[in-house]
Design a protein around this motif. Structure first.
Motif, PDB file in Angstrom:
ATOM      1  N   ILE A 135       0.852  -1.182   0.000  1.00 46.85           N
ATOM      2  CA  ILE A 135       0.000   0.000   0.000  1.00 46.85           C
ATOM      3  C   ILE A 135       0.893   1.239   0.000  1.00 46.85           C
ATOM      4  CG2 ILE A 135      -1.823   1.260   1.179  1.00 46.85           C
ATOM      5  CD1 ILE A 135      -2.632  -1.468   0.002  1.00 46.85           C
ATOM      6  N   VAL A 136       0.697   2.065  -1.015  1.00 49.46           N
ATOM      7  CA  VAL A 136       1.491   3.275  -1.196  1.00 49.46           C
ATOM      8  C   VAL A 136       0.732   4.455  -0.604  1.00 49.46           C
ATOM      9  CG1 VAL A 136       2.593   4.794  -2.875  1.00 49.46           C
ATOM     10  CG2 VAL A 136       2.471   2.329  -3.310  1.00 49.46           C
ATOM     11  N   SER A 137       1.425   5.265   0.172  1.00 48.99           N
ATOM     12  CA  SER A 137       0.790   6.427   0.798  1.00 48.99           C
ATOM     13  C   SER A 137       1.796   7.562   0.899  1.00 48.99           C
ATOM     14  CB  SER A 137       0.238   6.056   2.179  1.00 48.99           C
ATOM     15  OG  SER A 137       1.285   5.621   3.030  1.00 48.99           O
ATOM     16  N   GLY A 138       1.361   8.662   1.501  1.00 49.32           N
ATOM     17  CA  GLY A 138       2.216   9.830   1.642  1.00 49.32           C
ATOM     18  C   GLY A 138       1.984  10.841   0.522  1.00 49.32           C
ATOM     19  N   GLU A 139       2.340  12.075   0.774  1.00 44.59           N
ATOM     20  CA  GLU A 139       2.104  13.138  -0.208  1.00 44.59           C
ATOM     21  C   GLU A 139       2.790  12.839  -1.532  1.00 44.59           C
ATOM     22  OE1 GLU A 139       3.151  16.942   1.284  1.00 44.59           O
ATOM     23  OE2 GLU A 139       1.717  16.890   2.948  1.00 44.59           O
ATOM     24  N   ASN A 140       3.983  12.280  -1.465  1.00 43.00           N
ATOM     25  CA  ASN A 140       4.728  11.963  -2.685  1.00 43.00           C
ATOM     26  C   ASN A 140       4.686  10.472  -3.003  1.00 43.00           C
ATOM     27  OD1 ASN A 140       5.614  14.701  -2.957  1.00 43.00           O
ATOM     28  ND2 ASN A 140       7.139  14.300  -1.353  1.00 43.00           N
ATOM     29  N   GLU A 141       3.742   9.793  -2.351  1.00 40.64           N
ATOM     30  CA  GLU A 141       3.612   8.331  -2.521  1.00 40.64           C
ATOM     31  C   GLU A 141       4.963   7.637  -2.327  1.00 40.64           C
ATOM     32  OE1 GLU A 141       1.648   7.421  -6.191  1.00 40.64           O
ATOM     33  OE2 GLU A 141      -0.281   8.192  -5.490  1.00 40.64           O
ATOM     34  N   ASN A 142       5.654   8.065  -1.290  1.00 37.23           N
ATOM     35  CA  ASN A 142       6.971   7.508  -1.013  1.00 37.23           C
ATOM     36  C   ASN A 142       6.988   6.578   0.197  1.00 37.23           C
ATOM     37  OD1 ASN A 142       6.444   9.515   0.817  1.00 37.23           O
ATOM     38  ND2 ASN A 142       8.504  10.393   0.801  1.00 37.23           N
ATOM     39  N   ILE A 143       5.800   6.293   0.745  1.00 34.78           N
ATOM     40  CA  ILE A 143       5.701   5.378   1.882  1.00 34.78           C
ATOM     41  C   ILE A 143       5.042   4.097   1.403  1.00 34.78           C
ATOM     42  CG2 ILE A 143       4.736   5.019   4.181  1.00 34.78           C
ATOM     43  CD1 ILE A 143       4.706   8.048   4.540  1.00 34.78           C
ATOM     44  N   ARG A 144       5.681   2.990   1.652  1.00 35.75           N
ATOM     45  CA  ARG A 144       5.163   1.705   1.221  1.00 35.75           C
ATOM     46  C   ARG A 144       5.048   0.765   2.413  1.00 35.75           C
ATOM     47  NH1 ARG A 144       7.019   3.757  -3.383  1.00 35.75           N
ATOM     48  NH2 ARG A 144       6.132   2.994  -5.353  1.00 35.75           N
ATOM     49  N   ASN A 145       3.865   0.258   2.629  1.00 36.14           N
ATOM     50  CA  ASN A 145       3.622  -0.681   3.717  1.00 36.14           C
ATOM     51  C   ASN A 145       3.141  -2.015   3.160  1.00 36.14           C
ATOM     52  OD1 ASN A 145       4.146   1.010   6.069  1.00 36.14           O
ATOM     53  ND2 ASN A 145       2.337   2.158   5.427  1.00 36.14           N
ATOM     54  N   ILE A 146       3.792  -3.100   3.575  1.00 38.89           N
ATOM     55  CA  ILE A 146       3.351  -4.429   3.171  1.00 38.89           C
ATOM     56  C   ILE A 146       2.212  -4.837   4.093  1.00 38.89           C
ATOM     57  CG2 ILE A 146       4.030  -6.845   2.907  1.00 38.89           C
ATOM     58  CD1 ILE A 146       6.867  -5.879   2.375  1.00 38.89           C
ATOM     59  N   THR A 147       1.067  -5.142   3.526  1.00 39.74           N
ATOM     60  CA  THR A 147      -0.166  -5.320   4.288  1.00 39.74           C
ATOM     61  C   THR A 147      -0.797  -6.663   3.978  1.00 39.74           C
ATOM     62  OG1 THR A 147      -0.516  -2.919   4.163  1.00 39.74           O
ATOM     63  CG2 THR A 147      -2.399  -4.274   4.817  1.00 39.74           C
ATOM     64  N   ASN A 148      -1.298  -7.315   5.025  1.00 41.59           N
ATOM     65  CA  ASN A 148      -1.969  -8.606   4.889  1.00 41.59           C
ATOM     66  C   ASN A 148      -3.478  -8.386   4.880  1.00 41.59           C
ATOM     67  OD1 ASN A 148      -3.024 -11.173   5.135  1.00 41.59           O
ATOM     68  ND2 ASN A 148      -2.053 -11.631   7.098  1.00 41.59           N
ATOM     69  N   TYR A 149      -4.107  -8.584   3.744  1.00 42.00           N
ATOM     70  CA  TYR A 149      -5.557  -8.446   3.621  1.00 42.00           C
ATOM     71  C   TYR A 149      -6.261  -9.801   3.630  1.00 42.00           C
ATOM     72  CZ  TYR A 149      -5.298  -3.433   2.726  1.00 42.00           C
ATOM     73  OH  TYR A 149      -5.092  -2.065   2.855  1.00 42.00           O
ATOM     74  N   GLY A 150      -5.604 -10.815   4.169  1.00 41.17           N
ATOM     75  CA  GLY A 150      -6.252 -12.102   4.374  1.00 41.17           C
ATOM     76  C   GLY A 150      -6.780 -12.203   5.788  1.00 41.17           C
ATOM     77  N   ASP A 151      -7.245 -13.398   6.161  1.00 38.13           N
ATOM     78  CA  ASP A 151      -7.731 -13.595   7.530  1.00 38.13           C
ATOM     79  C   ASP A 151      -6.931 -14.668   8.260  1.00 38.13           C
ATOM     80  OD1 ASP A 151      -8.638 -15.927   6.375  1.00 38.13           O
ATOM     81  OD2 ASP A 151     -10.775 -15.497   6.647  1.00 38.13           O
ATOM     82  N   ALA A 152      -5.666 -14.823   7.852  1.00 41.65           N
ATOM     83  CA  ALA A 152      -4.752 -15.736   8.541  1.00 41.65           C
ATOM     84  C   ALA A 152      -3.402 -15.040   8.695  1.00 41.65           C
ATOM     85  CB  ALA A 152      -4.583 -17.041   7.758  1.00 41.65           C
ATOM     86  N   PHE A 153      -2.643 -15.447   9.695  1.00 42.18           N
ATOM     87  CA  PHE A 153      -1.276 -14.951   9.845  1.00 42.18           C
ATOM     88  C   PHE A 153      -0.443 -15.555   8.723  1.00 42.18           C
ATOM     89  CE2 PHE A 153      -3.009 -13.731  13.757  1.00 42.18           C
ATOM     90  CZ  PHE A 153      -2.127 -12.947  14.481  1.00 42.18           C
ATOM     91  N   ILE A 154       0.345 -14.722   8.046  1.00 45.12           N
ATOM     92  CA  ILE A 154       1.083 -15.177   6.867  1.00 45.12           C
ATOM     93  C   ILE A 154       2.564 -14.872   7.023  1.00 45.12           C
ATOM     94  CG2 ILE A 154       1.434 -14.821   4.387  1.00 45.12           C
ATOM     95  CD1 ILE A 154      -1.539 -14.269   4.131  1.00 45.12           C
ATOM     96  N   GLY A 155       3.398 -15.895   6.838  1.00 41.23           N
ATOM     97  CA  GLY A 155       4.842 -15.732   6.808  1.00 41.23           C
ATOM     98  C   GLY A 155       5.275 -15.429   5.387  1.00 41.23           C
ATOM     99  N   ILE A 156       5.695 -14.194   5.130  1.00 41.35           N
ATOM    100  CA  ILE A 156       5.964 -13.802   3.750  1.00 41.35           C
ATOM    101  C   ILE A 156       7.299 -14.346   3.235  1.00 41.35           C
ATOM    102  CG2 ILE A 156       4.520 -11.752   3.869  1.00 41.35           C
ATOM    103  CD1 ILE A 156       7.038 -10.079   4.262  1.00 41.35           C
ATOM    104  N   ILE A 157       8.224 -14.657   4.123  1.00 39.57           N
ATOM    105  CA  ILE A 157       9.491 -15.252   3.690  1.00 39.57           C
ATOM    106  C   ILE A 157       9.305 -16.757   3.494  1.00 39.57           C
ATOM    107  CG2 ILE A 157      11.905 -15.653   4.267  1.00 39.57           C
ATOM    108  CD1 ILE A 157      11.214 -12.745   3.647  1.00 39.57           C
ATOM    109  N   GLU A 158       8.661 -17.394   4.454  1.00 36.59           N
ATOM    110  CA  GLU A 158       8.437 -18.837   4.383  1.00 36.59           C
ATOM    111  C   GLU A 158       7.351 -19.204   3.380  1.00 36.59           C
ATOM    112  OE1 GLU A 158      10.102 -17.468   8.148  1.00 36.59           O
ATOM    113  OE2 GLU A 158       8.261 -16.953   7.058  1.00 36.59           O
ATOM    114  N   GLU A 159       6.530 -18.213   2.993  1.00 32.17           N
ATOM    115  CA  GLU A 159       5.423 -18.421   2.058  1.00 32.17           C
ATOM    116  C   GLU A 159       4.469 -19.498   2.577  1.00 32.17           C
ATOM    117  OE1 GLU A 159       7.117 -19.034  -1.811  1.00 32.17           O
ATOM    118  OE2 GLU A 159       8.063 -17.058  -1.849  1.00 32.17           O
ATOM    119  N   GLU A 160       3.996 -19.243   3.799  1.00 35.89           N
ATOM    120  CA  GLU A 160       3.067 -20.162   4.437  1.00 35.89           C
ATOM    121  C   GLU A 160       2.101 -19.373   5.313  1.00 35.89           C
ATOM    122  OE1 GLU A 160       5.668 -22.702   6.666  1.00 35.89           O
ATOM    123  OE2 GLU A 160       5.846 -21.293   8.336  1.00 35.89           O
TER     124      GLU A 160
END
Length: 313
Positions: A134-159
């Motif tokens: 999700i990109v935000s900020g006046e210059n769209e220079n802030i990026r947040n990795i966001t989980n829009y699922g309903d489970a805890f997700i390990g993004i490195i382990e991909e599980e």
């Protein structure tokens, strides 16, 4: 039988933390103490722990020819039993694109305009790549990795820490409903259904159900001082994984979710702290104090979800 033991151990989690003061306050939301649950904890520790069962049923080293799947001492585990100590997860499709970044990127306006439903929720199933940038900020220079699922997700382990059995989802939800905070005791309560719960409420419901057997086995080790047990490093390794900063909880999407999310982050950090504890055998008193705090706060986390589910959104 395995499902039955998991349910009993999860019930034991509800009983084990009674009578403690909450270390991470959220409007005083704590689980209520009852004689019934306090009494049941003893039975859970003695009858339902897989570590306890192994110690009671394991043959002595001189009573049978040892094989790779035969324990050599009361504190040993077979290869199969070691696998059962792992908290189950499901594999997911990689959230990353060919450039190594998260595959999908949206501005805050785009994600709302394109994906928010009529109930004000944004939800992606696990096979829909719920991890988004999700990109935000006046210059769209802030990026947040966001989980829009309903489970805890390990993004490195991909599980993901997901329940795929509908009966287990029902059991997990019922355990949350049993974790009634003290201030709601004796009231006529109407709860939102699991289907009406937010992504975060569902995620916490599932992960606390999944962690309950591990805490039940740790309870046996602490109570019996079995610090040489082969289960201990496996259990701690699982807790360390749960506390990883790359394990993302579902993102908050309601005002109540915001406080719940902060509380969950604090509890998740405690899981990781316990998992990284150095030499529990030598530092038993400190380890046991931290372990009891983790059990207490995990229960209180369940009570907070009980509280939020009793409120309309």
């Amino acid at each position: 039988m395995k499902k039955y033991l998991l349910t009993l151990l999860a019930c034991g989690l509800l009983a084990a933390c009674n009578g403690n003061q909450n270390a991470t306050q959220n409007e005083g939301t704590e689980a209520a103490t009852t004689e019934e649950t306090a009494a049941s904890d003893t039975n859970i520790s003695e009858e339902s722990s897989s570590v306890k069962k192994n110690k009671k049923d394991t043959p002595s080293s001189n009573s049978a020819t040892l094989t790779p799947d035969s324990p050599s001492s009361p504190n040993s585990l077979t290869d199969t039993e070691k696998k059962f100590l792992r908290i189950p997860t499901v594999s997911i499709e990689t959230p990353y694109g060919g450039d190594g970044d998260i595959a999908y990127e949206h501005t805050q306006k785009e994600i709302v305009d394109e994906y928010m439903d009529e109930n004000g929720r944004i939800h992606f199933a696990l096979d829909e790549k719920p991890i988004r940038t999700i990109v935000s900020g006046e210059n769209e220079n802030i990026r947040n990795i966001t989980n829009y699922g309903d489970a805890f997700i390990g993004i490195i382990e991909e599980e993901a820490y997901e329940l795929t059995d509908q009966d287990q989802i029902v059991e997990a939800y019922q355990l949350i409903l049993r974790a009634t905070p003290a201030q709601l005791q004796g009231q006529e309560l109407t709860y939102r259904t699991y289907e009406e719960a937010t992504n975060l409420e569902r995620g916490i419901t599932k992960i606390t159900y999944l962690i309950a057997p591990s805490l039940g086995d740790l309870d046996y080790i602490v109570q019996t001082q079995a610090y040489d047990h082969e289960a201990l490093p496996i259990l701690l390794e699982e807790l360390e994984s749960l506390g990883s900063p790359t394990l993302l909880p579902p993102a908050p999407q309601t005002p109540m979710d915001l406080q719940l999310f902060e509380n969950m982050q604090a509890v998740q950090a405690m899981w990781g702290q316990l998992g990284q504890f150095d030499d529990p055998k030598t530092n038993r008193a400190e380890f046991e104090q931290l372990y009891l705090e983790v059990r207490k706060e995990t229960l209180n986390m369940m009570a907070r979800v009980n509280y939020t589910l009793s409120e309309e959104i």
